[in-house]
Design an enzyme around this catalytic site. Structure first.
Site, PDB file in Angstrom:
ATOM      1  N   GLU A 138       0.784  -1.330   0.035  1.00 34.14           N
ATOM      2  CA  GLU A 138       0.010  -0.011  -0.104  1.00 34.14           C
ATOM      3  C   GLU A 138       0.863   1.192   0.186  1.00 34.14           C
ATOM      4  O   GLU A 138       0.529   2.153   0.978  1.00 34.14           O
ATOM      5  CB  GLU A 138      -0.842  -0.090   1.234  1.00 34.14           C
ATOM      6  CG  GLU A 138      -1.529  -1.070   1.147  1.00 34.14           C
ATOM      7  CD  GLU A 138      -2.768  -1.615   2.287  1.00 34.14           C
ATOM      8  OE1 GLU A 138      -2.550  -0.462   3.287  1.00 34.14           O
ATOM      9  OE2 GLU A 138      -3.161  -2.490   2.787  1.00 34.14           O
ATOM     10  N   GLU A 197      -6.470 -10.559  -1.151  1.00 40.69           N
ATOM     11  CA  GLU A 197      -7.071 -10.381   0.318  1.00 40.69           C
ATOM     12  C   GLU A 197      -8.587 -10.298  -0.095  1.00 40.69           C
ATOM     13  O   GLU A 197      -9.219  -9.446   0.373  1.00 40.69           O
ATOM     14  CB  GLU A 197      -6.729  -8.963   0.864  1.00 40.69           C
ATOM     15  CG  GLU A 197      -5.071  -9.032   1.036  1.00 40.69           C
ATOM     16  CD  GLU A 197      -4.497  -7.902   1.824  1.00 40.69           C
ATOM     17  OE1 GLU A 197      -5.427  -6.900   2.428  1.00 40.69           O
ATOM     18  OE2 GLU A 197      -3.436  -7.515   2.139  1.00 40.69           O
TER      19      GLU A 197
END
Ligand code: G3I
Length: 375
Positions: free
Chosen positions: A168, A273
């Site tokens: 991220e 995810e």
């Protein structure tokens, strides 16, 4: 052969739903296609697991993991705040990570490492000068990053096959997130992290992992980042699309285009995810409509049939896209075993995964099994 497979799996899928949703305990011995066997010719099927599961305390969760999945990711135990909560060589606590890896090896899993460099769940000491009052300098943080990566990746060399090296690093607009990593080291912190990880385990797959890459601006930023790393000879060998999705975002067209865009870079594409958030605001185009939506907690008594059907179709549609790209997608990982394990609950009752709070497969499970059977 494919047609025969499709018939067998389709029937077995329905059989599985009937038998397993009859309240039979998880992990029953009925001869039924598991997720991993349904997709054995396509891609690995993984799941994020927690300490109660890999230590066997959650016996039913552990049974589901062993019977349904062939890859595992650590939901939290390999994050910096847990594996090196304090500075220096004496600051490591390897026990949870060791037990996670041992569980994976014992059960023949493809073991993922998550995650080395992230702006979240990283202890404050990592970024602070010795006096603890302000940021440390570039050289200090690079050394801390180097030592952490060399120690952790080195410890599990050859055992953890794929690492989320940087997690991220981008903002929604595609620019680099203004994290302490960027502020203190500069934009080469990403390249350094990958280089350190490659030094520690030259055979590991090294992944850049992020969410919302289906949105144009962020996707363009990630593609530019990976192209830059590749041009510098940095060993980034995979991209992780987290796919924390909603019922109506991203569209299947967005998912299709996103996988295709990253596959064109020559990196492995992994869904890392996956879950479907049923409670937060849907990303409807109409902002006014979105603003009217409240963060609901509408499903405390289970899912209404229509929502269950929408979730089922959503998973079937997503897996149809993943299968279309079976030559580039190498792994699809769910972010949790059962609805009760999901990070998306956060004090509410969400229903984002394939198994319910009693470890039973939901209709979406059969739909995912049956998607594999479609020619
Ligand atoms: O371990 C402590 C426990 O001692 C304490 O009693 C408890 C209450 O404060 O907190 C526990 O730590 C929690 C930790 O999960 C372990 O359960 C943290 O508060 C909680 O914030 C943390 O949440 C995790 C979250 O990342 C943190 O950002 C979720 O479990 C995890 O699923 C989630 O996963 C992230 C991925 O790593 C990266 N991509 C996004 C994804 C969802 O946020």
């Amino acid at each position: 052969m494919k047609k025969l497979k499709s018939t067998i799996l389709a029937c077995a899928g329905l059989f599985v739903t009937a038998s397993l949703t009859s309240g039979a305990a998880a992990g029953n011995s009925l001869p039924a296609p598991s997720l991993k066997s349904a997709y054995k010719n396509d891609f690995l099927i993984g799941v994020a697991i927690n300490q109660r599961q890999f230590t066997g305390e959650d016996t039913q969760g552990a049974a589901l993991i062993k019977s349904q999945f062939n890859s595992i990711s650590p939901e939290n135990v390999l994050k910096w705040e847990i594996i090196q909560p304090r500075p220096g060589a004496s600051g490591y606590d390897f026990d949870p990570g060791d037990r996670y890896v041992e569980f994976g090896e014992t059960n023949g899993m493809y073991i993922i490492g998550h995650t080395l460099v992230w702006h979240s769940q990283t202890p404050n000491w990592v970024f602070l000068a010795e006096d603890g009052t302000n940021y440390c300098d570039r050289a200090t943080l690079l050394k801390r990053m180097h030592d952490h990566i060399q120690t952790v990746v080195g410890r599990y060399r050859g055992r953890i096959k794929c690492w989320d090296v940087v997690n991220e690093a981008l903002q929604d607009n595609g620019e680099l997130r203004k994290s302490p990593w960027l502020k203190i080291i500069g934009d080469d912190y990403i390249a350094k992290a990958f280089e350190y990880a490659h030094e520690a385990d030259p055979d590991a797959i090294l992944r850049y992992n992020d969410y919302s890459l289906e949105n144009e601006a962020k996707r363009r930023g990630a593609i530019a980042l990976i192209k830059k790393l590749q041009s510098e000879g940095v060993p980034v060998t995979a991209v992780g699309l987290q796919d924390h999705v909603k019922l109506d975002w991203p569209t299947v067209e967005q998912e299709d285009a996103t996988i295709a865009d990253f596959a064109r870079l020559g990196v492995k594409v992994m869904i890392t995810e996956l879950d479907v958030d049923l409670l937060s605001r849907s990303r409807s185009a109409d902002v006014a409509e979105m603003q009217k939506q409240v963060l609901s907690n509408s499903y405390t008594n289970g899912l209404p049939e229509l929502v269950q059907q929408a979730l089922t179709k959503r998973y079937a549609d997503l897996f149809s896209v993943f299968l279309k790209h079976r030559n580039d997608v190498t792994l699809v990982t769910f972010w949790g075993v059962t609805d009760g394990d999901s990070w998306l609950n956060q004090g509410r009752m969400n229903h984002p995964l394939l198994f319910d709070r009693q470890w039973r497969p939901k209709p979406a499970f059969a739909a995912v099994i049956q998607a594999a059977a479609k020619p």
